[in-house]
Design a protein around this motif. Sequence first.
Motif, mmCIF file in Angstrom:
data_model
loop_
_atom_site.group_PDB
_atom_site.id
_atom_site.type_symbol
_atom_site.label_atom_id
_atom_site.label_comp_id
_atom_site.label_asym_id
_atom_site.label_seq_id
_atom_site.Cartn_x
_atom_site.Cartn_y
_atom_site.Cartn_z
ATOM 1 N N GLU A 1 67.785 1.111 -28.066
ATOM 2 C CA GLU A 1 68.850 1.211 -26.303
ATOM 3 C C GLU A 1 67.992 0.903 -25.697
ATOM 4 O OE1 GLU A 1 71.582 4.242 -26.098
ATOM 5 O OE2 GLU A 1 72.644 2.900 -26.947
ATOM 6 N N GLN A 2 66.618 1.980 -26.169
ATOM 7 C CA GLN A 2 65.675 2.127 -25.090
ATOM 8 C C GLN A 2 64.529 1.344 -24.929
ATOM 9 O OE1 GLN A 2 63.188 5.232 -25.818
ATOM 10 N NE2 GLN A 2 61.692 5.627 -23.730
ATOM 11 N N MET A 3 64.055 0.576 -26.715
ATOM 12 C CA MET A 3 63.545 -1.205 -25.907
ATOM 13 C C MET A 3 64.201 -1.915 -25.076
ATOM 14 S SD MET A 3 61.801 -1.252 -29.723
ATOM 15 C CE MET A 3 63.348 -0.326 -30.851
ATOM 16 N N MET A 4 65.616 -2.031 -25.614
ATOM 17 C CA MET A 4 66.267 -3.537 -24.926
ATOM 18 C C MET A 4 66.273 -3.037 -23.205
ATOM 19 S SD MET A 4 66.902 -4.844 -27.948
ATOM 20 C CE MET A 4 68.314 -6.519 -26.554
ATOM 21 N N ASN A 5 66.452 -2.019 -23.171
ATOM 22 C CA ASN A 5 66.680 -1.596 -21.746
ATOM 23 C C ASN A 5 65.563 -1.776 -21.248
ATOM 24 O OD1 ASN A 5 69.311 -1.411 -22.031
ATOM 25 N ND2 ASN A 5 69.037 1.107 -22.188
ATOM 26 N N VAL A 6 64.167 -1.597 -21.616
ATOM 27 C CA VAL A 6 63.177 -1.537 -20.875
ATOM 28 C C VAL A 6 62.401 -3.000 -21.120
ATOM 29 C CG1 VAL A 6 60.511 -0.525 -20.794
ATOM 30 C CG2 VAL A 6 62.822 0.811 -21.131
ATOM 31 N N SER B 1 54.147 -10.244 -26.757
ATOM 32 C CA SER B 1 53.133 -10.420 -27.184
ATOM 33 C C SER B 1 53.698 -11.148 -28.574
ATOM 34 C CB SER B 1 54.323 -8.727 -28.057
ATOM 35 O OG SER B 1 53.416 -8.724 -29.429
ATOM 36 N N GLN B 2 52.464 -11.304 -29.450
ATOM 37 C CA GLN B 2 52.255 -12.273 -30.329
ATOM 38 C C GLN B 2 53.692 -11.966 -31.541
ATOM 39 O OE1 GLN B 2 50.667 -14.835 -31.545
ATOM 40 N NE2 GLN B 2 49.926 -15.226 -29.436
ATOM 41 N N ALA B 3 54.943 -10.503 -31.586
ATOM 42 C CA ALA B 3 55.652 -10.273 -31.922
ATOM 43 C C ALA B 3 56.704 -11.098 -31.496
ATOM 44 C CB ALA B 3 55.961 -8.923 -32.132
ATOM 45 N N GLY B 4 56.618 -11.510 -30.481
ATOM 46 C CA GLY B 4 57.823 -12.453 -29.395
ATOM 47 C C GLY B 4 57.664 -14.079 -30.131
ATOM 48 N N LYS B 5 56.787 -14.425 -31.241
ATOM 49 C CA LYS B 5 56.556 -15.497 -31.751
ATOM 50 C C LYS B 5 56.566 -15.278 -33.593
ATOM 51 C CE LYS B 5 53.963 -17.931 -28.099
ATOM 52 N NZ LYS B 5 52.720 -18.717 -28.636
ATOM 53 N N LEU B 6 56.412 -14.659 -34.054
ATOM 54 C CA LEU B 6 56.003 -14.234 -35.459
ATOM 55 C C LEU B 6 56.674 -12.536 -35.680
ATOM 56 C CD1 LEU B 6 53.856 -15.024 -37.604
ATOM 57 C CD2 LEU B 6 54.839 -13.483 -38.289
ATOM 58 N N ALA B 7 57.813 -12.463 -35.773
ATOM 59 C CA ALA B 7 58.174 -10.758 -36.362
ATOM 60 C C ALA B 7 58.026 -10.940 -37.359
ATOM 61 C CB ALA B 7 59.697 -11.423 -36.547
ATOM 62 N N TYR C 1 62.046 -4.810 -31.228
ATOM 63 C CA TYR C 1 60.962 -4.262 -31.012
ATOM 64 C C TYR C 1 60.471 -6.246 -30.621
ATOM 65 C CZ TYR C 1 56.177 -4.935 -28.653
ATOM 66 O OH TYR C 1 55.115 -5.126 -27.578
ATOM 67 N N ALA C 2 61.018 -6.851 -31.491
ATOM 68 C CA ALA C 2 60.125 -8.762 -32.241
ATOM 69 C C ALA C 2 60.983 -8.837 -31.211
ATOM 70 C CB ALA C 2 60.003 -9.229 -33.053
ATOM 71 N N ALA C 3 62.428 -8.339 -31.182
ATOM 72 C CA ALA C 3 64.099 -9.545 -30.802
ATOM 73 C C ALA C 3 63.422 -9.136 -29.544
ATOM 74 C CB ALA C 3 65.395 -8.274 -31.226
ATOM 75 N N THR C 4 62.861 -8.363 -28.449
ATOM 76 C CA THR C 4 62.912 -8.214 -27.071
ATOM 77 C C THR C 4 61.910 -8.674 -26.365
ATOM 78 O OG1 THR C 4 61.397 -6.071 -27.441
ATOM 79 C CG2 THR C 4 64.133 -5.550 -27.658
ATOM 80 N N LYS C 5 60.570 -9.256 -27.492
ATOM 81 C CA LYS C 5 59.588 -10.071 -27.494
ATOM 82 C C LYS C 5 60.514 -11.115 -27.376
ATOM 83 C CE LYS C 5 56.975 -6.704 -25.572
ATOM 84 N NZ LYS C 5 56.666 -6.480 -24.139
ATOM 85 N N HIS C 6 61.130 -11.958 -28.130
ATOM 86 C CA HIS C 6 61.660 -13.325 -28.289
ATOM 87 C C HIS C 6 62.371 -13.182 -26.912
ATOM 88 C CE1 HIS C 6 60.186 -13.521 -32.615
ATOM 89 N NE2 HIS C 6 60.526 -14.717 -32.010
#
Length: 254
Positions: free
Chosen positions: A100-105, A134-140, A147-152
């Motif tokens: 929840e914290q990752m999604m909210n922030v 983040s690069q995590a938003g492109k390659l999980a 975390y990757a889902a939030t950056k996507h």
Amino acid sequence: MKQIVVITGASSGLGTELAKEAVSSGYSVVLIARRMERLQQLKQELETSSNTVRVYQADVTDRTALCALFTEIGHVDVLINNAGVGYFAWAHEMKQEETEQMMNVNVTGLINCSELVMPQMIKRKSGHIINISSQAGKLATPKSAVYAATKHAVLGYTNSIRMELGRSNVRVTAINPGPIATPFFDKADPEGTYLKNAKKFMLDPADVSKKTIAVIGRPVREVNMPKWMGMGSFIYSLFPGTVERMGRKAFFQK
């Protein structure tokens, strides 16, 4: 008149470096974070007779408080959505409060701030929103599912508002760094496993901030750091199955 740059998550790590670089580049900065004591210290470090530094304590997930805050701030030329948090764990072991914290922030907080500055930027047909993704938003990779889902989500949102706001001459840029040597990993990787394995790939936060501040006012779609990691993400977009098979061992480094 100096341009006003608002930076969220400014009390430590990349946010602090962004503040330093923005001031040294001649911008007037407004710093937002939850830790007021650290913000006050940073204000004392950065403020000069020729440059003002305003600091505000706020939680980017609190929409009501943010509305009042941005009304008080007034004119915003550049918004840098830097506030973020991450936790690395197997998806089935992730704690609800951490999810929840990752999604909210990372997502809601970024959208909150963006929505509150868009109207004034559209009205005057100028401005720049810079989202730290983040690069995590492109390659999980494993152990970073949420975390990757939030950056996507950040990249999806960024790409959409870039097209929307482009009609009003408002620029939107995504910054996609790989791992940065900051206190981010104190929470994300408390055991130090990933930090140890990725140490040689760690980016210098001062270098990331320099490249981020350098895009202000320029029609830059995104900045990928390091370049080889950005190229890897591009290849992944073309051949995901192949990259996942070939990089399996490297992806399980957290």
